[in-house]
Write a protein that holds these residues in place. Structure first.
Motif, mmCIF file in Angstrom:
data_model
loop_
_atom_site.group_PDB
_atom_site.id
_atom_site.type_symbol
_atom_site.label_atom_id
_atom_site.label_comp_id
_atom_site.label_asym_id
_atom_site.label_seq_id
_atom_site.Cartn_x
_atom_site.Cartn_y
_atom_site.Cartn_z
ATOM 1 N N CYS A 72 4.622 72.421 30.993
ATOM 2 C CA CYS A 72 5.233 72.017 30.081
ATOM 3 C C CYS A 72 4.228 70.685 29.217
ATOM 4 O O CYS A 72 4.893 69.794 28.373
ATOM 5 C CB CYS A 72 6.686 71.292 30.268
ATOM 6 S SG CYS A 72 7.826 72.068 31.082
ATOM 7 N N GLU A 108 13.880 76.868 32.522
ATOM 8 C CA GLU A 108 14.668 75.922 31.347
ATOM 9 C C GLU A 108 16.273 75.806 31.900
ATOM 10 O O GLU A 108 16.487 76.616 32.871
ATOM 11 C CB GLU A 108 14.755 76.970 30.134
ATOM 12 C CG GLU A 108 15.848 76.497 29.164
ATOM 13 C CD GLU A 108 15.763 77.243 27.768
ATOM 14 O OE1 GLU A 108 16.580 77.165 27.044
ATOM 15 O OE2 GLU A 108 15.128 78.432 27.944
ATOM 16 N N LYS A 178 13.005 72.021 29.291
ATOM 17 C CA LYS A 178 12.047 72.973 29.871
ATOM 18 C C LYS A 178 11.514 72.174 30.872
ATOM 19 O O LYS A 178 11.161 71.010 30.736
ATOM 20 C CB LYS A 178 10.848 73.242 28.702
ATOM 21 C CG LYS A 178 11.224 73.881 27.441
ATOM 22 C CD LYS A 178 11.655 75.418 28.052
ATOM 23 C CE LYS A 178 12.049 76.072 26.634
ATOM 24 N NZ LYS A 178 12.349 77.567 26.779
#
Length: 220
Positions: A72, A108, A178
């Motif tokens: 991420c 997620e 995320k």
């Protein structure tokens, strides 16, 4: 190597694009930097990064294209809060589990709800990682060592106690967040060992499937 026990929460100071990859600066007043040297590893939301500069209140690191594609980091911006842990030392307690800082993929948050004083989360993992996630097994979420409470396909449940909510960025999570996932290293090596000679096949054909297990006597 790391333990998944977060030492402090820091924040991203800056991200600079450099020929396709990224140089970032992280700051944290909540962690001592006196024992950190250039070249040391710092787990930042579970991503093992190497300190290339030490401004005194944090560190600077370069992030490769490979890391940007699997984590991420590309979503971070100045002000983003991150979990921090310095590398494991021989005399340290292994309070969590063995964490490499090599993120396997992104998950997620699907749901969050109160559960007495704790918070219950449902996380969705990528399909290719689901086989490594086991009931009551360990998983690293944004660098935090956690226990899986339930598994349902690609989804797994976590119950986070108040201390972890306060000492990490998990309290910030909402549906749609995320996050970085690292599966238990033992599961990865076990799969490779079970493949036996097929692990040496090129072209990415060797994989742990139900048919493979049946053909080799692991399933009846």
């Amino acid at each position: 190597m790391f333990t998944g026990i977060i030492e402090a929460v820091g924040e991203i100071v800056s991200l600079e694009r450099r020929s396709g990859d990224v140089r970032l600066q992280v700051r944290s007043a909540g962690m001592s930097w006196d024992d950190v040297a250039l070249g040391d590893s710092i787990a930042t939301n579970g991503v093992c990064l190497t300190a290339v500069a030490l401004p005194g209140d944090g560190y600077v690191a370069d992030v490769s294209l490979e890391t940007l594609s699997l984590t991420c980091v590309g979503n971070w911006k100045p002000g983003t809060r991150v979990n921090l842990e310095k590398a494991l030392m021989p005399q340290s307690r292994l309070g969590g589990h063995i964490v490499s800082g090599h993120v396997d993929g992104m998950g997620e948050v699907i749901a969050r709800e109160a559960d007495a004083r704790s918070e219950h989360f449902v996380i969705r993992a990528p399909k290719e990682l689901a086989k490594y996630i086991a009931h009551k097994g360990s998983i690293t979420v944004d660098g935090t060592s956690l226990t899986v409470n339930r598994v349902n396909g690609c989804d797994f449940d976590l119950n986070i106690v108040p201390h972890s909510l306060q000492q990490t960025i998990i309290g910030d999570y909402q549906p749609g967040t995320k996050l970085n996932l690292e599966v238990d290293v033992i599961a990865r090596y076990l799969e490779r060992l079970l493949l036996g000679d097929k692990a040496a096949e090129s072209g990415g054909k060797a994989s742990m499937t139900e048919s493979f297990l049946a053909e080799n006597g692991y399933l009846k």
